[in-house]
Design an enzyme around this catalytic site. Structure first.
Site, mmCIF file in Angstrom:
data_model
loop_
_atom_site.group_PDB
_atom_site.id
_atom_site.type_symbol
_atom_site.label_atom_id
_atom_site.label_comp_id
_atom_site.label_asym_id
_atom_site.label_seq_id
_atom_site.Cartn_x
_atom_site.Cartn_y
_atom_site.Cartn_z
ATOM 1 N N ARG A 154 11.690 -5.993 5.781
ATOM 2 C CA ARG A 154 11.672 -4.595 6.224
ATOM 3 C C ARG A 154 12.182 -4.489 7.661
ATOM 4 O O ARG A 154 12.874 -3.519 7.996
ATOM 5 C CB ARG A 154 10.253 -4.014 6.121
ATOM 6 N N ARG A 194 11.666 -1.413 11.920
ATOM 7 C CA ARG A 194 10.379 -0.898 12.433
ATOM 8 C C ARG A 194 9.915 -1.811 13.554
ATOM 9 O O ARG A 194 9.847 -3.026 13.375
ATOM 10 C CB ARG A 194 9.359 -0.852 11.281
ATOM 11 N N LYS A 216 0.828 -1.222 0.000
ATOM 12 C CA LYS A 216 0.000 0.000 0.000
ATOM 13 C C LYS A 216 0.852 1.258 0.000
ATOM 14 O O LYS A 216 0.705 2.124 -0.854
ATOM 15 C CB LYS A 216 -0.896 0.078 1.260
ATOM 16 N N ARG A 272 -1.013 -8.346 13.500
ATOM 17 C CA ARG A 272 -1.500 -7.382 12.491
ATOM 18 C C ARG A 272 -2.266 -8.106 11.381
ATOM 19 O O ARG A 272 -3.267 -7.600 10.876
ATOM 20 C CB ARG A 272 -0.326 -6.579 11.925
ATOM 21 N N ARG A 316 -9.698 1.183 8.168
ATOM 22 C CA ARG A 316 -9.176 -0.115 8.592
ATOM 23 C C ARG A 316 -10.212 -0.948 9.337
ATOM 24 O O ARG A 316 -9.920 -2.064 9.735
ATOM 25 C CB ARG A 316 -7.988 0.121 9.500
HETATM 26 P P1 B4P Z 1 3.720 -1.777 2.529
HETATM 27 O O1 B4P Z 1 2.586 -2.737 2.432
HETATM 28 O O2 B4P Z 1 3.787 -0.687 1.523
HETATM 29 O O3 B4P Z 1 3.698 -1.340 4.040
HETATM 30 P P2 B4P Z 1 2.815 -0.220 4.738
HETATM 31 O O4 B4P Z 1 2.131 0.665 3.783
HETATM 32 O O5 B4P Z 1 3.760 0.402 5.656
HETATM 33 O O6 B4P Z 1 1.618 -0.972 5.423
HETATM 34 P P3 B4P Z 1 1.437 -1.513 6.856
HETATM 35 O O7 B4P Z 1 0.047 -2.097 6.894
HETATM 36 O O8 B4P Z 1 2.588 -2.441 7.097
HETATM 37 O O9 B4P Z 1 1.585 -0.322 7.889
HETATM 38 P P4 B4P Z 1 0.759 1.019 8.251
HETATM 39 O O10 B4P Z 1 1.768 2.090 8.272
HETATM 40 O O11 B4P Z 1 -0.430 1.236 7.372
HETATM 41 O O12 B4P Z 1 5.165 -2.490 2.384
HETATM 42 C C1 B4P Z 1 5.674 -3.423 3.239
HETATM 43 C C2 B4P Z 1 7.005 -4.001 2.727
HETATM 44 O O13 B4P Z 1 6.807 -4.760 1.550
HETATM 45 C C3 B4P Z 1 8.052 -2.946 2.369
HETATM 46 O O14 B4P Z 1 9.289 -3.331 2.909
HETATM 47 C C4 B4P Z 1 8.104 -2.961 0.858
HETATM 48 O O15 B4P Z 1 9.379 -2.637 0.342
HETATM 49 C C5 B4P Z 1 7.724 -4.394 0.532
HETATM 50 N N1 B4P Z 1 7.059 -4.484 -0.761
HETATM 51 C C6 B4P Z 1 6.030 -3.706 -1.195
HETATM 52 N N2 B4P Z 1 5.683 -4.049 -2.467
HETATM 53 C C7 B4P Z 1 6.502 -5.107 -2.826
HETATM 54 C C8 B4P Z 1 6.641 -5.918 -4.006
HETATM 55 N N3 B4P Z 1 5.868 -5.745 -5.100
HETATM 56 N N4 B4P Z 1 7.585 -6.893 -4.015
HETATM 57 C C9 B4P Z 1 8.381 -7.093 -2.926
HETATM 58 N N5 B4P Z 1 8.311 -6.354 -1.784
HETATM 59 C C10 B4P Z 1 7.391 -5.372 -1.744
HETATM 60 O O16 B4P Z 1 0.210 0.717 9.743
HETATM 61 C C11 B4P Z 1 1.061 0.498 10.844
HETATM 62 C C12 B4P Z 1 0.261 0.502 12.159
HETATM 63 O O17 B4P Z 1 -0.308 1.837 12.386
HETATM 64 C C13 B4P Z 1 -0.965 -0.425 12.239
HETATM 65 O O18 B4P Z 1 -0.619 -1.745 12.613
HETATM 66 C C14 B4P Z 1 -1.846 0.305 13.307
HETATM 67 O O19 B4P Z 1 -1.410 0.034 14.626
HETATM 68 C C15 B4P Z 1 -1.601 1.781 13.028
HETATM 69 N N6 B4P Z 1 -2.615 2.348 12.107
HETATM 70 C C16 B4P Z 1 -2.393 2.802 10.824
HETATM 71 N N7 B4P Z 1 -3.536 3.228 10.268
HETATM 72 C C17 B4P Z 1 -4.513 3.052 11.200
HETATM 73 C C18 B4P Z 1 -5.920 3.267 11.200
HETATM 74 N N8 B4P Z 1 -6.557 3.740 10.128
HETATM 75 N N9 B4P Z 1 -6.611 2.976 12.331
HETATM 76 C C19 B4P Z 1 -5.995 2.483 13.421
HETATM 77 N N10 B4P Z 1 -4.674 2.232 13.485
HETATM 78 C C20 B4P Z 1 -3.930 2.504 12.381
#
Ligand code: B4P
Length: 189
Positions: free
Chosen positions: A127, A133, A13, A144, A88
């Site tokens: 990651r 992280r 995402k 998660r 979410r």
């Molecule tokens: P991403 O999937 O891009 O990770 P993210 O956006 O950070 O999503 P995530 O769900 O993990 O965290 P968020 O900040 O939203 O990438 C992950 C990894 O995969 C990276 O290392 C990337 O390089 C790799 N990757 C991506 N595409 C790839 C591909 N094609 N091939 C190979 N590798 C690839 O949330 C974090 C925390 O914040 C939550 O757990 C929660 O506690 C809180 N939070 C956030 N939003 C919230 C909400 N709306 N309500 C309540 N809590 C919330």
């Protein structure tokens, strides 16, 4: 244009939303990044959020909605935005629809990235090693993923029911996944 990007943790995402922002010239709003900013700045909100995030649970709907309302009112969001990590759960989905109606910016499309669980776990382990992280450790990642299945998957169902959902295969090189997303937006946005 208003786009929601949905998917399990590690589905890409944040990675893909950052690229879309440059291509479409609209704001990239990641609730995870907003929360990590609060944690890093050690604000009262950040201190509260930190423990919850490290446990792999969701931060309270009220806190996240407050942050989101503030963010969408900033000038760079006036032409549109990509929401990454919001909504979410179903309550956040209802709050988002009310917010978009209030500001007169209806949703164009919700993109759901599909990636098998074993690949999600491998990406997040990568990651954890690269960025350290604190919520990417195996135990928190399991929690998660559980929260995603229980609380976030029903959000995708809601967008499917209102005919706003487009499903995209999130497996493959970054550029290929990105090209699929652009095609999906062209055909459905
Ligand atoms: P991403 O999937 O891009 O990770 P993210 O956006 O950070 O999503 P995530 O769900 O993990 O965290 P968020 O900040 O939203 O990438 C992950 C990894 O995969 C990276 O290392 C990337 O390089 C790799 N990757 C991506 N595409 C790839 C591909 N094609 N091939 C190979 N590798 C690839 O949330 C974090 C925390 O914040 C939550 O757990 C929660 O506690 C809180 N939070 C956030 N939003 C919230 C909400 N709306 N309500 C309540 N809590 C919330």
């Amino acid at each position: 244009m208003r786009i929601v990007v949905l998917g399990a943790p590690g589905s890409g995402k944040g990675t893909q939303a950052a690229r879309l922002k440059n291509e479409l010239g609209i704001a990239h709003i990641s609730t995870g990044d907003l929360l990590r900013g609060q944690v890093a700045a050690r604000t009262p909100l950040g201190l509260k959020a930190r423990e919850v995030m490290e446990a792999g649970r969701l931060v309270s709907d009220e806190i996240v909605l407050g942050m989101l309302e503030e963010r969408v009112s900033q000038p760079d969001a006036s032409k549109g935005f990509i929401l990454d990590g919001y909504p979410r759960n179903v309550a956040q989905c209802v709050a988002l629809e009310a917010l978009l109606a209030r500001i007169g910016q209806p949703l164009d499309v919700a993109i759901l990235l599909h990636v098998p669980e074993e690949m999600l776990v491998a990406r997040l382990a990568g990651r954890a090693a690269a960025e350290g992280r604190t919520d990417d450790n195996p135990e928190t990642v399991r929690q998660r993923l559980h929260v995603y299945e229980q609380q976030t998957a029903p959000v995708a169902e809601h967008f499917r029911e209102i005919d706003a959902l487009v499903e995209v295969d999130g497996v493959g090189p970054f550029d290929e996944v990105y090209a699929r997303i652009l095609r999906a937006i062209e055909h459905n946005g």
